[in-house]
Write a protein that holds these residues in place. Structure first.
Motif, PDB file in Angstrom:
ATOM      1  N   ASN A 148       2.328   0.814   4.915  1.00 43.25           N
ATOM      2  CA  ASN A 148       0.812   0.711   4.178  1.00 43.25           C
ATOM      3  C   ASN A 148       0.556   2.668   3.179  1.00 43.25           C
ATOM      4  OD1 ASN A 148      -2.267  -0.258   4.500  1.00 43.25           O
ATOM      5  ND2 ASN A 148      -2.190   1.943   4.501  1.00 43.25           N
ATOM      6  N   TYR A 177       3.285  -3.855   2.701  1.00 35.43           N
ATOM      7  CA  TYR A 177       2.010  -4.455   3.006  1.00 35.43           C
ATOM      8  C   TYR A 177       2.202  -5.576   4.793  1.00 35.43           C
ATOM      9  CZ  TYR A 177      -1.402  -1.855   0.663  1.00 35.43           C
ATOM     10  OH  TYR A 177      -2.299  -1.232  -0.417  1.00 35.43           O
ATOM     11  N   HIS A 212       1.728  -4.990   7.688  1.00 34.78           N
ATOM     12  CA  HIS A 212       0.639  -5.932   9.086  1.00 34.78           C
ATOM     13  C   HIS A 212       1.537  -7.093  10.336  1.00 34.78           C
ATOM     14  CE1 HIS A 212      -0.463  -9.705  10.026  1.00 34.78           C
ATOM     15  NE2 HIS A 212      -1.444  -8.958   9.834  1.00 34.78           N
ATOM     16  N   VAL A 258      -4.977  -3.510   7.191  1.00 29.52           N
ATOM     17  CA  VAL A 258      -3.331  -3.847   6.207  1.00 29.52           C
ATOM     18  C   VAL A 258      -3.945  -4.912   5.590  1.00 29.52           C
ATOM     19  CG1 VAL A 258      -1.569  -4.882   6.324  1.00 29.52           C
ATOM     20  CG2 VAL A 258      -1.975  -2.585   7.645  1.00 29.52           C
ATOM     21  N   ASN A 300      -6.209  -4.426   2.757  1.00 31.14           N
ATOM     22  CA  ASN A 300      -5.616  -3.465   1.428  1.00 31.14           C
ATOM     23  C   ASN A 300      -4.914  -5.109   0.953  1.00 31.14           C
ATOM     24  OD1 ASN A 300      -6.469  -1.376   1.951  1.00 31.14           O
ATOM     25  ND2 ASN A 300      -4.870  -1.072   3.031  1.00 31.14           N
TER      26      ASN A 300
END
Length: 128
Positions: A63, A82, A86, A103, A106
């Motif tokens: 991340n 990401y 995830h 996540v 993001n």
């Protein structure tokens, strides 16, 4: 601290990775994104060595790497990191966990930066 940890523990110790992560976060907050990315990549190598290919700590570092890539405008590369984070968080904690939501949020930011408004909205709603 980083120098001392390297001397005392060697290059592949988790304390070295933690110090690298802290340094990378400082660089990122100062706008030194290239230095932050390089530092977080070192942290990621150690995290994978120490914790294996799938762990909470590896996912957190992924991340951080993705945030740096996003800030450099490298959206496709950021999204891949990401997505990897995830999947790790989801397999470790299930879909309804705060790290999974973090996540996803993001990822929504990346989609927004790419002017993919509908996808960004759907991703943000998934994070809720």
């Amino acid at each position: 601290a980083l120098r001392i940890f390297r001397v005392v523990h060697g290059e592949s110790h988790w304390d070295v990775a933690i110090a690298l992560g802290d340094l990378g976060d400082i660089y990122r907050r100062q706008g030194k994104v290239e230095e932050a990315l390089a530092t977080h990549k070192q942290e990621l190598r150690i995290a994978r060595r120490v914790h294996g290919s799938e762990s909470k700590d590896v996912a957190l570092v992924l991340n951080s790497v993705a945030i740096c890539l996003r800030r450099q405008g490298l959206y496709d590369r950021a999204m891949k990191k990401y997505e990897e984070a995830h999947e790790m968080f989801r397999s470790l904690f299930g879909e309804d966990h705060e790290k999974v939501a973090m996540v996803l949020g993001n990822m929504a930011t990346v989609l927004d930066k790419q002017d993919k408004d509908a996808e960004a909205l759907a991703m943000e709603e998934k994070a809720l």
